[in-house]
Design a protein around this motif. Structure first.
Motif, PDB file in Angstrom:
ATOM      1  N   ALA A  67       0.810  -1.217   0.000  1.00 25.01           N
ATOM      2  CA  ALA A  67       0.000   0.000   0.000  1.00 25.01           C
ATOM      3  C   ALA A  67       0.842   1.266   0.000  1.00 25.01           C
ATOM      4  N   ASP A  68       2.136   1.154   0.325  1.00 23.39           N
ATOM      5  CA  ASP A  68       3.021   2.319   0.343  1.00 23.39           C
ATOM      6  C   ASP A  68       3.694   2.579  -1.002  1.00 23.39           C
ATOM      7  N   GLY A  69       3.333   1.835  -2.047  1.00 22.29           N
ATOM      8  CA  GLY A  69       3.843   2.125  -3.373  1.00 22.29           C
ATOM      9  C   GLY A  69       5.098   1.366  -3.724  1.00 22.29           C
ATOM     10  N   HIS A 101      -3.709   8.864 -10.672  1.00 18.56           N
ATOM     11  CA  HIS A 101      -3.576   8.544  -9.246  1.00 18.56           C
ATOM     12  C   HIS A 101      -2.125   8.340  -8.816  1.00 18.56           C
ATOM     13  N   VAL A 102      -1.200   8.399  -9.750  1.00 20.70           N
ATOM     14  CA  VAL A 102       0.209   8.143  -9.436  1.00 20.70           C
ATOM     15  C   VAL A 102       0.903   9.423  -8.999  1.00 20.70           C
ATOM     16  N   ARG A 103       1.690   9.308  -7.947  1.00 23.32           N
ATOM     17  CA  ARG A 103       2.500  10.411  -7.453  1.00 23.32           C
ATOM     18  C   ARG A 103       3.944   9.949  -7.321  1.00 23.32           C
ATOM     19  N   ILE A 104       4.872  10.723  -7.926  1.00 18.22           N
ATOM     20  CA  ILE A 104       6.293  10.377  -7.918  1.00 18.22           C
ATOM     21  C   ILE A 104       7.090  11.536  -7.328  1.00 18.22           C
ATOM     22  N   GLY A 105       8.080  11.211  -6.526  1.00 23.87           N
ATOM     23  CA  GLY A 105       8.929  12.251  -5.959  1.00 23.87           C
ATOM     24  C   GLY A 105      10.099  11.640  -5.228  1.00 23.87           C
ATOM     25  N   PRO A 106      10.905  12.462  -4.577  1.00 20.65           N
ATOM     26  CA  PRO A 106      12.016  11.933  -3.790  1.00 20.65           C
ATOM     27  C   PRO A 106      11.492  11.246  -2.536  1.00 20.65           C
ATOM     28  N   PRO A 107      12.178  10.236  -2.044  1.00 18.85           N
ATOM     29  CA  PRO A 107      11.722   9.526  -0.844  1.00 18.85           C
ATOM     30  C   PRO A 107      11.950  10.336   0.421  1.00 18.85           C
ATOM     31  N   ASP A 108      11.071  10.154   1.388  1.00 18.75           N
ATOM     32  CA  ASP A 108      11.228  10.736   2.723  1.00 18.75           C
ATOM     33  C   ASP A 108      11.697   9.620   3.647  1.00 18.75           C
ATOM     34  N   PRO A 109      12.980   9.576   4.007  1.00 22.15           N
ATOM     35  CA  PRO A 109      13.492   8.463   4.818  1.00 22.15           C
ATOM     36  C   PRO A 109      12.771   8.273   6.137  1.00 22.15           C
ATOM     37  N   SER A 110      12.190   9.325   6.695  1.00 21.08           N
ATOM     38  CA  SER A 110      11.540   9.218   8.004  1.00 21.08           C
ATOM     39  C   SER A 110      10.119   8.663   7.915  1.00 21.08           C
ATOM     40  N   ARG A 111       9.574   8.528   6.735  1.00 15.54           N
ATOM     41  CA  ARG A 111       8.190   8.092   6.587  1.00 15.54           C
ATOM     42  C   ARG A 111       8.014   6.651   7.058  1.00 15.54           C
ATOM     43  N   PRO A 112       7.078   6.397   7.970  1.00 12.37           N
ATOM     44  CA  PRO A 112       6.818   5.018   8.389  1.00 12.37           C
ATOM     45  C   PRO A 112       6.020   4.264   7.334  1.00 12.37           C
ATOM     46  N   LEU A 113       6.216   2.957   7.274  1.00 10.96           N
ATOM     47  CA  LEU A 113       5.482   2.102   6.349  1.00 10.96           C
ATOM     48  C   LEU A 113       4.331   1.422   7.073  1.00 10.96           C
ATOM     49  N   THR A 114       3.255   1.183   6.348  1.00 16.98           N
ATOM     50  CA  THR A 114       2.120   0.487   6.942  1.00 16.98           C
ATOM     51  C   THR A 114       2.462  -0.987   7.137  1.00 16.98           C
TER      52      THR A 114
END
Length: 321
Positions: free
Chosen positions: A223-225, A298-311
């Motif tokens: 779900a996190d892409g 519905h697609v979103r692309i960008g640089p990753p956020d290392p602090s983002r938690p995964l589900t």
């Protein structure tokens, strides 16, 4: 042309239920029978979107003949290789929120002679291929270095190999330097011995795979892409919202197919892969999306956020079988 090899194909039956309750009698809302196996699904997704592909498929018993019938009905270009053991059957139970419970048979062993025949078929057909995709679990008794051996032989011939497998087979293949590997979150964690709870953990684990030998790594994150690290160290992160998830079976294979179809490099290819994967999640069973099913808005692309938690991984909505 993209050639696929599936050493452990299957008949995939998906049963849709209102809710899964252990020990209860549950009436199915719908059932679907599809040809299965990760490489098979990649070829099916490519064909559905008018991208040339050929599938090398071992088959055995009545299940194997049924598999070939289903593939023929879809118009798949294939190289069938008869084997002694019967083709396996898998069952997936899909709930309305997109949760899928799978029961996969292990498959039957391939003899050394059968493996040699399959390898020969792949090497002959690969001469006209832009990519070879070797994917899926290994049947019992098959050496874990089978994909690694193919990788070395293809590298000598200048053929790009994408590997999508798990466990020791993934580690062995990575050490042989494939052009691309596509682990999911759990496979990445197992291969690198890394606990993955944030995007930063994914980046660290991918770095380990690349240090081992993988040139590019496309990681599916449910779900996190997905996260892509290209061979030139460019890093991209993307998501695709799915409004009405039905089944995640084969979605990781659709991701890989779309990525390869769009050039297998950079943000554009990642976005296309995510669009195909998101469309697959919205379809029943392990159906592969056609152009009319794919919504790229519905697609979103960008640089990753290392602090983002995964589900949590059990509720994955964008991953493969």
């Amino acid at each position: 042309m993209i050639l696929t090899l599936t050493l452990n194909p299957s008949l995939d039956r998906t049963i849709e239920v209102g809710a899964l309750t252990r020990g209860a009698v549950i009436r199915a809302a719908a059932t679907h029978l599809d040809p299965g196996g990760k490489g098979v699904n990649v070829s099916r997704a490519l064909l559905a979107n008018d991208v040339r592909s050929c599938a090398v498929v071992p088959y055995g018993g009545s299940e194997g003949r049924r598999l070939l019938d289903l593939l023929s009905a879809e118009g798949i270009d294939m190289i069938p290789v008869p084997v002694e053991g019967p083709t396996r059957s898998n069952v997936a139970i899909a709930e309305p929120d997109g949760t899928v419970t799978k029961v996969n048979e292990p498959g039957t062993a391939l003899t050394p002679a059968e493996l040699d025949t399959l390898a020969g078929a792949v090497l002959d057909a690969a001469r006209s291929a832009d990519w070879v995709v070797a994917s899926g679990s290994l049947p019992p008794g098959v050496p874990v270095d089978v994909y690694a051996g193919l990788c070395r032989r293809f590298a000598d011939a200048g053929i790009n190999l994408a590997v999508d497998t798990s466990g020791p087979a993934l580690v062995s293949a990575v050490n042989a330097g494939p052009a691309l590997v596509k682990p999911n979150r759990d496979e990445l964690a197992e291969a690198t011995g890394t606990s993955i709870a944030r995007v930063g953990d994914v980046l660290d684990a991918v770095g380990k795979l690349r240090a081992m030998g993988a040139r590019s790594v496309l990681t599916s994150l449910g779900a996190d892409g997905a996260l892509l690290v290209d061979h030139d160290e460019q890093v991209w992160y993307g998501e695709c919202a799915v409004e009405e998830p039905r089944s995640s079976v084969g979605a990781g294979d659709a991701l890989l197919a779309g990525f390869l179809a769009a050039g297998a490099r950079g943000a554009t290819a990642l976005a296309e892969g995510l669009a195909w994967a998101g469309a697959a999640v919205g379809l029943p069973g392990s159906r592969m999306p056609r152009p009319a099913d794919i919504d790229r808005t519905h697609v979103r692309i960008g640089p990753p956020d290392p602090s983002r938690p995964l589900t949590p991984p059990p509720r994955s909505a964008l991953d493969g079988a």
